[in-house]
Each structure stands twice: as structure tokens, then as C-alpha cells.
Write a protein that holds these residues in place. Structure first.
Motif, PDB file in Angstrom:
ATOM      1  N   THR A  66      -0.244 -25.158 -42.879  1.00  0.00           N
ATOM      2  CA  THR A  66       0.138 -25.809 -44.130  1.00  0.00           C
ATOM      3  C   THR A  66       1.035 -24.872 -44.922  1.00  0.00           C
ATOM      4  O   THR A  66       0.698 -23.694 -45.110  1.00  0.00           O
ATOM      5  CB  THR A  66      -1.099 -26.163 -44.977  1.00  0.00           C
ATOM      6  N   LEU A  67       2.143 -25.387 -45.392  1.00  0.00           N
ATOM      7  CA  LEU A  67       3.032 -24.596 -46.243  1.00  0.00           C
ATOM      8  C   LEU A  67       2.383 -24.426 -47.611  1.00  0.00           C
ATOM      9  O   LEU A  67       2.023 -25.408 -48.253  1.00  0.00           O
ATOM     10  CB  LEU A  67       4.384 -25.296 -46.374  1.00  0.00           C
ATOM     11  N   GLU A  68       2.226 -23.186 -48.063  1.00  0.00           N
ATOM     12  CA  GLU A  68       1.517 -22.909 -49.312  1.00  0.00           C
ATOM     13  C   GLU A  68       2.408 -22.302 -50.399  1.00  0.00           C
ATOM     14  O   GLU A  68       2.394 -22.754 -51.545  1.00  0.00           O
ATOM     15  CB  GLU A  68       0.342 -21.955 -49.054  1.00  0.00           C
ATOM     16  N   LEU A  69       3.147 -21.254 -50.046  1.00  0.00           N
ATOM     17  CA  LEU A  69       3.921 -20.501 -51.037  1.00  0.00           C
ATOM     18  C   LEU A  69       5.359 -20.325 -50.574  1.00  0.00           C
ATOM     19  O   LEU A  69       5.628 -20.214 -49.376  1.00  0.00           O
ATOM     20  CB  LEU A  69       3.312 -19.116 -51.269  1.00  0.00           C
ATOM     21  N   VAL A  70       6.269 -20.281 -51.550  1.00  0.00           N
ATOM     22  CA  VAL A  70       7.668 -19.967 -51.292  1.00  0.00           C
ATOM     23  C   VAL A  70       8.058 -18.816 -52.207  1.00  0.00           C
ATOM     24  O   VAL A  70       7.671 -18.777 -53.380  1.00  0.00           O
ATOM     25  CB  VAL A  70       8.581 -21.181 -51.557  1.00  0.00           C
ATOM     26  N   ASP A  71       8.807 -17.870 -51.674  1.00  0.00           N
ATOM     27  CA  ASP A  71       9.294 -16.728 -52.451  1.00  0.00           C
ATOM     28  C   ASP A  71      10.745 -16.999 -52.833  1.00  0.00           C
ATOM     29  O   ASP A  71      11.619 -17.098 -51.974  1.00  0.00           O
ATOM     30  CB  ASP A  71       9.195 -15.444 -51.622  1.00  0.00           C
ATOM     31  N   VAL A  72      10.998 -17.133 -54.134  1.00  0.00           N
ATOM     32  CA  VAL A  72      12.350 -17.377 -54.634  1.00  0.00           C
ATOM     33  C   VAL A  72      12.704 -16.283 -55.629  1.00  0.00           C
ATOM     34  O   VAL A  72      12.024 -16.111 -56.646  1.00  0.00           O
ATOM     35  CB  VAL A  72      12.461 -18.752 -55.313  1.00  0.00           C
ATOM     36  N   ASP A  73      13.727 -15.515 -55.313  1.00  0.00           N
ATOM     37  CA  ASP A  73      14.179 -14.426 -56.200  1.00  0.00           C
ATOM     38  C   ASP A  73      13.043 -13.467 -56.540  1.00  0.00           C
ATOM     39  O   ASP A  73      12.962 -12.944 -57.662  1.00  0.00           O
ATOM     40  CB  ASP A  73      14.778 -14.992 -57.488  1.00  0.00           C
ATOM     41  N   GLY A  74      12.155 -13.240 -55.591  1.00  0.00           N
ATOM     42  CA  GLY A  74      11.071 -12.291 -55.806  1.00  0.00           C
ATOM     43  C   GLY A  74       9.872 -12.852 -56.540  1.00  0.00           C
ATOM     44  O   GLY A  74       8.901 -12.124 -56.790  1.00  0.00           O
ATOM     45  N   GLY A  75       9.894 -14.139 -56.875  1.00  0.00           N
ATOM     46  CA  GLY A  75       8.757 -14.770 -57.549  1.00  0.00           C
ATOM     47  C   GLY A  75       8.105 -15.787 -56.646  1.00  0.00           C
ATOM     48  O   GLY A  75       8.785 -16.556 -55.958  1.00  0.00           O
ATOM     49  N   LEU A  76       6.784 -15.797 -56.625  1.00  0.00           N
ATOM     50  CA  LEU A  76       6.059 -16.726 -55.766  1.00  0.00           C
ATOM     51  C   LEU A  76       5.882 -18.081 -56.447  1.00  0.00           C
ATOM     52  O   LEU A  76       5.619 -18.161 -57.646  1.00  0.00           O
ATOM     53  CB  LEU A  76       4.696 -16.155 -55.399  1.00  0.00           C
ATOM     54  N   VAL A  77       6.016 -19.135 -55.638  1.00  0.00           N
ATOM     55  CA  VAL A  77       5.869 -20.503 -56.119  1.00  0.00           C
ATOM     56  C   VAL A  77       4.869 -21.225 -55.228  1.00  0.00           C
ATOM     57  O   VAL A  77       5.018 -21.226 -53.998  1.00  0.00           O
ATOM     58  CB  VAL A  77       7.212 -21.260 -56.093  1.00  0.00           C
ATOM     59  N   GLY A  78       3.849 -21.830 -55.825  1.00  0.00           N
ATOM     60  CA  GLY A  78       2.896 -22.636 -55.068  1.00  0.00           C
ATOM     61  C   GLY A  78       3.399 -24.064 -54.967  1.00  0.00           C
ATOM     62  O   GLY A  78       3.649 -24.704 -55.986  1.00  0.00           O
ATOM     63  N   ILE A  79       3.575 -24.565 -53.741  1.00  0.00           N
ATOM     64  CA  ILE A  79       4.143 -25.902 -53.573  1.00  0.00           C
ATOM     65  C   ILE A  79       3.086 -26.925 -53.184  1.00  0.00           C
ATOM     66  O   ILE A  79       3.401 -28.114 -53.065  1.00  0.00           O
ATOM     67  CB  ILE A  79       5.305 -25.888 -52.556  1.00  0.00           C
ATOM     68  N   ASN A  80       1.853 -26.515 -52.968  1.00  0.00           N
ATOM     69  CA  ASN A  80       0.805 -27.426 -52.531  1.00  0.00           C
ATOM     70  C   ASN A  80       0.291 -28.227 -53.727  1.00  0.00           C
ATOM     71  O   ASN A  80      -0.414 -27.693 -54.591  1.00  0.00           O
ATOM     72  CB  ASN A  80      -0.333 -26.650 -51.876  1.00  0.00           C
ATOM     73  N   THR A  81       0.640 -29.509 -53.782  1.00  0.00           N
ATOM     74  CA  THR A  81       0.253 -30.327 -54.928  1.00  0.00           C
ATOM     75  C   THR A  81      -1.222 -30.718 -54.909  1.00  0.00           C
ATOM     76  O   THR A  81      -1.709 -31.353 -55.854  1.00  0.00           O
ATOM     77  CB  THR A  81       1.107 -31.604 -55.004  1.00  0.00           C
ATOM     78  N   MET A  82      -1.933 -30.332 -53.851  1.00  0.00           N
ATOM     79  CA  MET A  82      -3.370 -30.589 -53.795  1.00  0.00           C
ATOM     80  C   MET A  82      -4.159 -29.518 -54.555  1.00  0.00           C
ATOM     81  O   MET A  82      -5.342 -29.712 -54.857  1.00  0.00           O
ATOM     82  CB  MET A  82      -3.844 -30.621 -52.338  1.00  0.00           C
ATOM     83  N   HIS A  83      -3.537 -28.405 -54.875  1.00  0.00           N
ATOM     84  CA  HIS A  83      -4.263 -27.289 -55.474  1.00  0.00           C
ATOM     85  C   HIS A  83      -4.517 -27.405 -56.979  1.00  0.00           C
ATOM     86  O   HIS A  83      -5.559 -26.926 -57.456  1.00  0.00           O
ATOM     87  CB  HIS A  83      -3.527 -25.976 -55.199  1.00  0.00           C
ATOM     88  N   PRO A  84      -3.597 -27.952 -57.796  1.00  0.00           N
ATOM     89  CA  PRO A  84      -3.818 -27.908 -59.248  1.00  0.00           C
ATOM     90  C   PRO A  84      -5.147 -28.451 -59.728  1.00  0.00           C
ATOM     91  O   PRO A  84      -5.766 -27.863 -60.618  1.00  0.00           O
ATOM     92  CB  PRO A  84      -2.630 -28.709 -59.791  1.00  0.00           C
ATOM     93  N   ASN A  85      -5.632 -29.565 -59.163  1.00  0.00           N
ATOM     94  CA  ASN A  85      -6.925 -30.075 -59.619  1.00  0.00           C
ATOM     95  C   ASN A  85      -8.058 -29.098 -59.319  1.00  0.00           C
ATOM     96  O   ASN A  85      -8.986 -28.927 -60.111  1.00  0.00           O
ATOM     97  CB  ASN A  85      -7.211 -31.435 -58.980  1.00  0.00           C
ATOM     98  N   ARG A  86      -7.977 -28.445 -58.172  1.00  0.00           N
ATOM     99  CA  ARG A  86      -8.989 -27.436 -57.848  1.00  0.00           C
ATOM    100  C   ARG A  86      -8.859 -26.238 -58.794  1.00  0.00           C
ATOM    101  O   ARG A  86      -9.867 -25.695 -59.259  1.00  0.00           O
ATOM    102  CB  ARG A  86      -8.839 -26.984 -56.402  1.00  0.00           C
ATOM    103  N   LEU A  87      -7.633 -25.849 -59.096  1.00  0.00           N
ATOM    104  CA  LEU A  87      -7.408 -24.738 -60.023  1.00  0.00           C
ATOM    105  C   LEU A  87      -7.965 -25.069 -61.401  1.00  0.00           C
ATOM    106  O   LEU A  87      -8.597 -24.221 -62.054  1.00  0.00           O
ATOM    107  CB  LEU A  87      -5.911 -24.432 -60.123  1.00  0.00           C
ATOM    108  N   VAL A  88      -7.750 -26.295 -61.841  1.00  0.00           N
ATOM    109  CA  VAL A  88      -8.254 -26.704 -63.153  1.00  0.00           C
ATOM    110  C   VAL A  88      -9.777 -26.765 -63.151  1.00  0.00           C
ATOM    111  O   VAL A  88     -10.425 -26.336 -64.108  1.00  0.00           O
ATOM    112  CB  VAL A  88      -7.648 -28.056 -63.558  1.00  0.00           C
ATOM    113  N   ALA A  89     -10.363 -27.274 -62.079  1.00  0.00           N
ATOM    114  CA  ALA A  89     -11.826 -27.325 -62.001  1.00  0.00           C
ATOM    115  C   ALA A  89     -12.417 -25.927 -62.122  1.00  0.00           C
ATOM    116  O   ALA A  89     -13.416 -25.721 -62.838  1.00  0.00           O
ATOM    117  CB  ALA A  89     -12.254 -27.979 -60.691  1.00  0.00           C
ATOM    118  N   GLU A  90     -11.826 -24.968 -61.440  1.00  0.00           N
ATOM    119  CA  GLU A  90     -12.311 -23.593 -61.524  1.00  0.00           C
ATOM    120  C   GLU A  90     -12.105 -23.031 -62.920  1.00  0.00           C
ATOM    121  O   GLU A  90     -12.969 -22.316 -63.460  1.00  0.00           O
ATOM    122  CB  GLU A  90     -11.607 -22.731 -60.484  1.00  0.00           C
TER     123      GLU A  90
END
Length: 237
Positions: A66-90
Motif C-alpha cells: 500500500t502506498l503510504e507516504l510521498v516525499d516532496v521537497d524534503g517534506g513527508l506527505v501522507g496520501i492514505n485517505t483511510m488514516h485521518p479517521n483513525r488519527l482523529v480517534a486516537e
């Protein structure tokens, strides 16, 4: 949110048919990964970008990676749209979002509005219920401004109407944007890519829907909701 196993680093070859990404891992192994993101992924789908993928041991999965992170200009980006709800729950469980503390119950996927399900319903005796919608934000076109959406978002616009109905019923309603980036310090609705959504967010805020924006700390081992960032159009309220 900790990743279950260490992520593998590689380079993006191609993202196609929305949900597929070809990646060459650093050890030279080519893999086709599931891309859990239905959006345009503007600026995040160029061949050669460094990426991180997770791997599942579930034999029933058609694609193990599963594609999870992309590095753009030295900054990490989370592209998995399934994660935000889990992040908010935590984050809710550890009172990491001050505007949303003090609720004893955090229910998920509760029916409301016009045939919708809210991401979270927060409840506590003696307080009005709080209807909380969560949106993943990963678009940055210039500077340090995060934007949503990255394509026409009719369903997201409908959710703003549902939240507005909750406010009109005397409840509390919150629109929370989770910015899965480490390089942004402000948020705005993207008028150019979806003017109807941008206008809808302004109208919802004027009607009493609260707009919260939080960025994330991101590493190849974990993602955490971190700190609030300002909504650039907050003065509409």
C-alpha cells in the motif's frame, strides 16, 4: 498511529487508474501497490518521487503493498485517505484536540442528515451533541498553504449541508481538516479546483459550523495529529 511494520522506501514509477501505483523499492524490487486515494494527488504523482509503502501479510489481498507516504521537497506527505479517521480517534482519546475535549462518548459512522453517516458523534450528558466530519488534506500548490479539495468534491459539499442542518437543530457541528503534510502552516479551501465547495465551506461557517485545521507529525514509523493551523478564510465568520 504507528505503522504495523516498518515501511519500505522506493521510487514512484507511475500512479494510474486512481488506485494503483507502480513502485521500485530501494533494493530494486518492482511492486504494484494499492493507492488508497481517490483524489487527483496533484504534485504527489510525479515519476521518481521517493515514496514509502507498507506490506500486508494477508493472503486474501490482491495487492500486498500500500502506498503510504510521498516525499516532496524534503517534506513527508501522507496520501492514505483511510488514516485521518483513525488519527482523529486516537487524538480524541488522548485529548490532543483541545476544542473537542470533554465528551465521554465518541461514536463513529452514525446516520444523520440526508442519507449520510457522520465520521464521529461526540456526546456527554448536559452538553449538545457534536457532529464531527473529518477530511483528509494533502494538497499544497505553492508556499506553505494547504488546500482542500484537490478535485471536485460533491460528496464533501453534501456533508457541509448535513452539518449545517445539525447547527440549525441546536446541535454543535465541526468540520475538521487533517493536513497530512509537514510543510504547511495555513489552510484554505481551493476555489480554483472546486468553487462550489469553497463557497459551501464559507456558507457553513457563517451558519455556525466550526472549522478546525490540524497538521500532522509524519515519519516512516508513525503519524500523529500535531497542532492547529489557521484557516485563512476564518474572518468570514
Amino acid at each position: 498511529m504507528d505503522f504495523a511494520q516498518p515501511l519500505a522506501r522506493g521510487a514512484l514509477v507511475s500512479r494510474y487508474k486512481r488506485f494503483f501505483a507502480d513502485v521500485v523499492l530501494d533494493d530494486g524490487t518492482p511492486v504494484t501497490a494499492h493507492c488508497p486515494n481517490p483524489g487527483a494527488m496533484l504534485g504527489l504523482n510525479m515519476p521518481g518521487l521517493p515514496v514509502w509503502v507498507s506490506k500486508s501479510d494477508d493472503p486474501k489481498r490482491k495487492l500486498a503493498h500500500t502506498l503510504e507516504l510521498v516525499d516532496v521537497d524534503g517534506g513527508l506527505v501522507g496520501i492514505n485517505t483511510m488514516h485521518p479517521n483513525r488519527l482523529v480517534a486516537e487524538a480524541l482519546a488522548r485529548d490532543a484536540i483541545p476544542e473537542l475535549i470533554g465528551y465521554s462518548s465518541h461514536r463513529r459512522e452514525v446516520k444523520y442528515g440526508q442519507n449520510s453517516r457522520v465520521d464521529f458523534l461526540l456526546e456527554h450528558q448536559g452538553r449538545p451533541p457534536c457532529w464531527l466530519e473529518v477530511k483528509n488534506c494533502h494538497l499544497r500548490r505553492s508556499g506553505t498553504l494547504a488546500e482542500f479539495p484537490d478535485c471536485v468534491a460533491a460528496r464533501s459539499l453534501k456533508h457541509l449541508g448535513d452539518l449545517t442542518e445539525m447547527v440549525q437543530a441546536g446541535h454543535r457541528a465541526v468540520m475538521l481538516f487533517v493536513i497530512q503534510r509537514t510543510d504547511c502552516d495555513a489552510f484554505a479551501a481551493c476555489h480554483e479546483l472546486d468553487p462550489k465547495y469553497a463557497a459551501g465551506l464559507t456558507a457553513a461557517a457563517k451558519a455556525g459550523v466550526e472549522v478546525l485545521c490540524y497538521d500532522c507529525d509524519i515519519s516512516p514509523s508513525a503519524i500523529r495529529i500535531a497542532r492547529p493551523i489557521p484557516w485563512r478564510d476564518a474572518d468570514v465568520r
